[in-house]
Motif scaffolding. Sequence first.
Motif: not given
Length: 442
Positions: A126-131, A26-34, A88-89
């Motif tokens: 979102f990213a730091e909380c969902v982890l 989810m974090v990967q997809a959210a990073l890519k989506a901004g 991913d990287g």
Amino acid sequence: MNSVDLGRRVGVPSTALFTDQYELTMVQAALKAGTADRRSVFEAFTRRLPEGRRYGVVAGIGRVLDAVENFHFDDEMLTFLREQNVVDGPTLAWLADYRFSGDIWGYPEGEVYFPGSPILRVEGSFAECVLLETVILSILNHDSAIAAAASRMSAAAGGRGLIEMGARRTHELSAVASARAAYIGGFDTTSDLAAGFRYNIPTVGTSAHAFILLHDTERDAFRAQVDSLGRGTTLLVDTYDVAEAVRTAVEVAGTELGAVRIDSGDLLLVAHRVRQQLDELGATGTKIVVTSDLDEYAIASLAAAPVDAYGVGTQLVTGSGQPTCSMVYKLVARAVSADPAEPLRPVAKKSLGAKTSVGGRKWAARRLDENGVAEAEVIGTGPVPAELADRQLLAELVRGGEVIAREPLDAARERHMAARSGLPMSAMQLSRGEPVIPTEYI
């Protein structure tokens, strides 16, 4: 809550892989989506109490704080994620710098809770909380289930001593967490030395049947134990003939014998017979400890027995039939950017069936009746009514990524005793029933 921490946290390993893979994807997809940086609010709660339970007990908050503080990805973990093609990287680079920098509010440890109670509120990107979802739920679901079982057993014991002795009935790390949760729920001591070392819980223990069988006679075994541990020790008296063992125990240790332990048979009948025998032998101060697959119902059934303490193992560390609280961790509000000035928008799952949730960043308070007894758990997203302002339940635990609310375990234990005593008397009933107070949304 104060900032004292008496637990030993030295050498605690990273908790970053105590998670499910989809947190990272989810974090990967959210990073890519901004969208990864969107300001978000997650809440941990349960939609219902375990079947038949009348209240829940919050336990594991201190362990959650440890887990958040130690949630980081080291080189070995990142190598594993890379070799397994988990993310991913760019995501690996983001994870390499991860440290939770948000805020956490929650019910103080030892407090009681009810369906819908926002037990933990986690705020940040979102990213730091969902982890953190999986590790938070893993801790809260386990520890709160054990604490609830312990609380029921404590209520049934009516002030008599309770010994946690379930280490051999569960995973070795679960045993330590179980002892901690049991202490919060009202147990007095544990047999588990790791729990005693890590959390400063009083430890106890003397001997098992193997020690009796090792010696040529029961008298030899008792003598060896008394010579080593003193007259105040607890002698196990049900290896052979209980009456003969009690007589021998008093002959060996004298009337200063600390206690005898009974681990089999009809405990109610045997306890009465042993008490009578001890008194006749002059050992009026010798206590009786009973063990043997006890739960809250067995403890309640022994209320009329001359028992001084109960040792509980299997039923405690398995939640007495309810090993989880079914807590969930849901996104309840989010902004459209990371800007703190951007308003939060309530969000909630609206699928068919019972798996719905209430959106919005929530507060919680407990309304009392004219006698000071709890009558409702009140939850809202707007202004807090003036009459509930001093009854709010959430405390600030983490601010800007820094833990600010550590406390001694005894504080959580004392809080639970106070919270439980503030519930209606029917909360102590062991019969199945609905939550002892309703949950009201305003």
